[in-house]
Scaffold this motif. Structure first.
Motif, mmCIF file in Angstrom:
data_model
loop_
_atom_site.group_PDB
_atom_site.id
_atom_site.type_symbol
_atom_site.label_atom_id
_atom_site.label_comp_id
_atom_site.label_asym_id
_atom_site.label_seq_id
_atom_site.Cartn_x
_atom_site.Cartn_y
_atom_site.Cartn_z
ATOM 1 N N LYS A 103 0.836 -1.183 0.000
ATOM 2 C CA LYS A 103 0.000 0.000 0.000
ATOM 3 C C LYS A 103 0.879 1.244 0.000
ATOM 4 C CE LYS A 103 -3.941 -2.081 2.327
ATOM 5 N NZ LYS A 103 -4.855 -1.980 3.484
ATOM 6 N N ARG A 162 -2.368 0.011 -4.751
ATOM 7 C CA ARG A 162 -3.567 0.092 -3.922
ATOM 8 C C ARG A 162 -4.459 -1.091 -4.259
ATOM 9 N NH1 ARG A 162 -3.410 5.803 -5.522
ATOM 10 N NH2 ARG A 162 -2.608 7.044 -3.783
ATOM 11 N N GLU A 183 -10.784 -2.620 -4.674
ATOM 12 C CA GLU A 183 -11.836 -2.748 -3.665
ATOM 13 C C GLU A 183 -12.934 -3.717 -4.082
ATOM 14 O OE1 GLU A 183 -13.270 1.110 -2.718
ATOM 15 O OE2 GLU A 183 -11.342 1.825 -1.917
ATOM 16 N N THR A 184 -13.134 -3.918 -5.371
ATOM 17 C CA THR A 184 -14.182 -4.809 -5.858
ATOM 18 C C THR A 184 -13.619 -5.736 -6.914
ATOM 19 O OG1 THR A 184 -14.867 -3.196 -7.528
ATOM 20 C CG2 THR A 184 -15.995 -3.124 -5.390
#
Length: 212
Positions: free
Chosen positions: A2, A99, A102-103
């Motif tokens: 990250k 990063r 998220e989906t």
């Protein structure tokens, strides 16, 4: 990893150049040869396609193709060289920060592919390090480790701890000489590979997540 959060720099620290690739750029770099080439340019400094081909055991045509792909997506750029006959390349950044998607979807698939490519490279590097371990001076053996530490944590505490470890490593990097440039005596590139994950098989995954 990250993207590390910037922390106040000490008087002896420097900026560490980083890149956060787009999905398309990440797809381009999720290739074992390109990852190795980018790592070589970051650690050892500028090189030509011929030099990299020799080190990788490839032909210069294939190496040139991979270099153009890295350049197209902003990972490397032209570098001044001792001769105009050869084209020299250098890395644009010291760190690639990712990063997590998220989906699920293309971004998630590319994230997984990149992680797999990185893991394969890490395993190869660790194996070489083990093979060289017995020949290392005692001081460098003392500095080395192969450890795994399992700690019961919530997801929030696990994320916070991972961030603290990343911040600590980035702080050390800001205070160290820049990669790819001549290093002071007795100083060599030293590798930290941070893998943090829930112990396999202990969390629901896939279709199990949607079950009541």
């Amino acid at each position: 990893m990250k993207t590390p959060v910037h922390t106040p720099a000490s008087s002896t620290s420097r900026d560490v150049s980083q890149v956060v690739p787009s999905v398309t750029a990440l797809k381009a770099i999720a290739h074992p040869v390109r990852l190795r080439m980018l790592g070589m340019l970051r650690i050892d400094g500028p090189a030509t396609a011929t030099q990299l081909a020799t080190r990788l055991g490839l032909n210069s045509g294939a190496t040139s193709y991979h270099l153009r792909q890295l350049a197209q997506y902003g990972f490397i750029e032209d570098a001044p060289g001792p001769s105009r006959r050869d084209r020299w390349w250098r890395a644009c950044h010291e760190v690639t920060s990712i990063r997590p998607a998220e989906t699920e979807g293309e971004a998630f698939d590319v994230d997984v592919a990149f992680t797999q490519a990185i893991l394969s490279q890490h395993v190869s590097q660790m194996q070489k390090a083990v093979e060289e371990y017995a020949e290392l001076p005692l001081a460098w053996r003392n500095a080395s480790t192969a450890s795994d530490i399992i700690i019961p944590l919530t997801s929030e505490k696990a994320e916070a701890l991972t961030k603290r470890l990343n911040d600590l490593l980035m702080e050390a990097m800001r205070e160290a000489p820049r990669l790819g440039e001549p290093l002071p005596p007795e100083t060599v590139p030293f590798t930290f590979m941070l893998h943090a994950f829930p112990y396999p098989g202990r969390l629901p995954h896939g279709e199990e997540e949607s079950e009541p």
